[in-house]
Design a protein around this motif. Structure first.
Motif, short mmCIF file in Angstrom:
data_model
loop_
_atom_site.label_atom_id
_atom_site.label_comp_id
_atom_site.label_asym_id
_atom_site.label_seq_id
_atom_site.Cartn_x
_atom_site.Cartn_y
_atom_site.Cartn_z
N SER A 88 0.85 -1.18 0.00
CA SER A 88 0.00 0.00 0.00
C SER A 88 0.89 1.24 0.00
O SER A 88 1.96 1.24 0.60
CB SER A 88 -0.86 -0.01 1.26
OG SER A 88 -1.21 1.29 1.62
N PRO A 89 0.43 2.30 -0.66
CA PRO A 89 1.21 3.54 -0.59
C PRO A 89 1.23 4.12 0.81
O PRO A 89 2.07 4.95 1.14
CB PRO A 89 0.48 4.46 -1.56
CG PRO A 89 -0.88 3.89 -1.72
CD PRO A 89 -0.73 2.41 -1.53
N PHE A 90 0.31 3.68 1.65
CA PHE A 90 0.22 4.25 2.99
C PHE A 90 0.90 3.39 4.05
O PHE A 90 1.73 3.83 4.79
CB PHE A 90 -1.24 4.45 3.40
CG PHE A 90 -1.92 5.49 2.60
CD1 PHE A 90 -1.54 6.81 2.71
CD2 PHE A 90 -2.94 5.16 1.73
CE1 PHE A 90 -2.17 7.80 1.98
CE2 PHE A 90 -3.58 6.14 1.00
CZ PHE A 90 -3.19 7.47 1.13
N SER A 91 0.49 2.11 4.08
CA SER A 91 0.89 1.29 5.22
C SER A 91 2.31 0.77 5.14
O SER A 91 2.94 0.52 6.13
CB SER A 91 -0.05 0.09 5.32
OG SER A 91 0.21 -0.81 4.25
#
Lengths: 317, 317
Positions: A88-91
């Motif tokens: 994920s680009p976030f996690s």
């Protein structure tokens, strides 16, 4: 500490695993010597056949990759494996689980295995995978298998990286086909229904065949993606997969498609590198950059984004 | 044929639906007068509260959007709706179904509804949505609802476009939560469990609450995303949703987050426009371009992609 790149490349060329691993780390980590490494690799590349494997979680990608490695090793080929984790680009969390199934190849000096995370912005897989593929290519791999979980953009991206894209399915995932059809029916050159000893394998193959057949009529000479049934865990059907891959390779060579795909790949790669360099010049990541100042003027209604973009280009480049 | 942009913008500002529709078409289609339109809109923008709605197919996004429109109209607000269709990059097919549920608002002069396809490359939603939002903003909309199907990248992209992101779920989609969790747990400012009169609504809300609670401890003053239960088709719980949105707006205003988000949005927009302009200069889409020639040298092993990117920048800009 400066690294002796020519010596490292020479060792990788001889197939020394540590040199290969070191080089991949260098290109992956965008080390200061990245450019030196890439320049040294360039004349050694272009030989490897790059096969992308994708599919939903649970279809047996890892087992299938391992079985393909076994099959290619029997044929005397040197094999590279790149297991890509499209975080994920976030996690930043990992989606790929253990690489246990690859352990049996871990001591084979003719097999190079590498896991790779691709979190990050412009491109993800598109950004780091081609460089690692180049290293494996230069290391004399005849075949490079690039395995990634088919989620979101990654299945599209893997198709852009590979000479041949292999899409894996498994029985009882009919809903999965429906959900994913927009993507997978466009990208597969070879389809594999794995776990074919389970109930529903024929139904899955039939449904897939039906959906592939729904496309427009093919012209004579067009490639019709085959559907191969396998039980990868027992090695069943894997020779047929290799055969299907070889046919696709031959078809691409004959129809100029191999060259066309590789040119597209190189174009995309050059462009990604160039645009990333330009983004760095724009100072995208700095709060006090010219870009940030322009954004402030846009939110205040003092200028519009197009005029701001013109100004950004004019004043930065 | 040249369009009288100042007159069109003046009409849009008065809230004339045809002028608004015309302007959106102009900015969506990248008309030659796009820049003139954007420049004329700039001073009129910055007022609208942009709410993104996303969720898997079947959760009732369209019904919820319509119910929110009703709720905001009761409060005397002018409302814009942008229904975004994140088409496959390949097929161009539509994912959003009929807009029948919005019909009841079709004759309300204080409601502007627009469907938008976002197929295409660099950005998709990131590219065309902000411009349409600007038009709706300039047309005096107090609230702009941007609705998109939560597939692949689109849910992440919508979060980048909105002031507040609302994630919709429905009972009996527990697997959906698991599958999507990497994405939705990061982007939601407000969560809505729709179809709350069905079995499993409480379980879905509990599961969601549990998963949201798993994140690291929040600092005092941090926003804790509320979970609101609705039956959008009957209008139940919709006032609570509006209340949750208002609270989030107030919290963002108080903590500087509204400004921060809008600056990030403007930065991304400017950068996308600039990079697209540069890609055009690179001639990415032309087979006889300098980029294509460089790609040929890379595939031949005569140069590496980094050196090629340097050359591309040096010779193009």
């Amino acid at each position: 500490m400066s690294i002796d790149v020519p010596s490292l490349v020479a060792q990788a060329r001889e197939g020394r695993p540590r040199a290969v691993a070191r080089l991949i780390s260098l290109v992956e980590g965008a080390s200061p010597q990245l450019r030196e490494v890439m320049a040294a690799l360039a004349p050694l590349t272009g030989r490897a056949y790059v096969v992308g494997l994708t599919g939903s979680p649970g279809v047996g990608k890892s087992t299938s990759t391992s079985a393909l490695v076994t099959a290619y090793r029997k044929r005397g080929k040197r094999v590279g494996v790149l297991a890509v984790d499209p975080s994920s680009p976030f996690s930043g969390g990992a989606l790929l689980g253990d690489r246990v199934r690859m352990q049996e190849h871990a001591t084979d000096p003719e097999v190079f295995i590498r896991s790779m995370a691709t979190r990050g912005h412009l491109g993800g897989l598109a950004w780091s995978a081609p460089q690692a593929i180049r290293v494996l290519d230069a290391a004399g791999c005849d075949v490079v298998l690039v395995e990634t979980v088919g989620v979101g953009q990654s299945e599209v991206e893997i198709a852009a990286q590979a000479d041949t894209t292999m899409v894996l399915l498994a029985p009882g995932m009919g809903d999965g086909i429906q959900a994913a059809k927009a993507g997978i029916l466009e990208i597969g050159d070879v389809y594999v229904v794995n776990k074919a000893d389970r109930d529903g394998a024929d139904a899955t193959a039939r449904e897939l065949n039906h959906m592939l057949g729904l496309g427009e009529a093919r012209k004579p000479g067009d490639w019709r993606p085959p559907i191969v049934k396998t039980v990868a865990a027992k090695g069943e059907g894997v020779d047929e997969v290799v055969e299907a891959l070889e046919k696709h390779y031959a078809w691409m060579s004959e129809h100029g498609e191999l060259t066309a795909r590789r040119l597209r790949r190189a174009s995309a790669e050059i462009e990604t590198i160039a645009l990333t360099a330009l983004r760095e010049r724009f100072g995208s990541l700095h709060e006090d950059s010219r870009l940030a100042a322009l954004a402030g003027r846009v939110t205040a209604g003092e200028t519009d984004p197009y005029a701001a973009a013109d100004e950004l280009i004019a004043t930065t480049l």
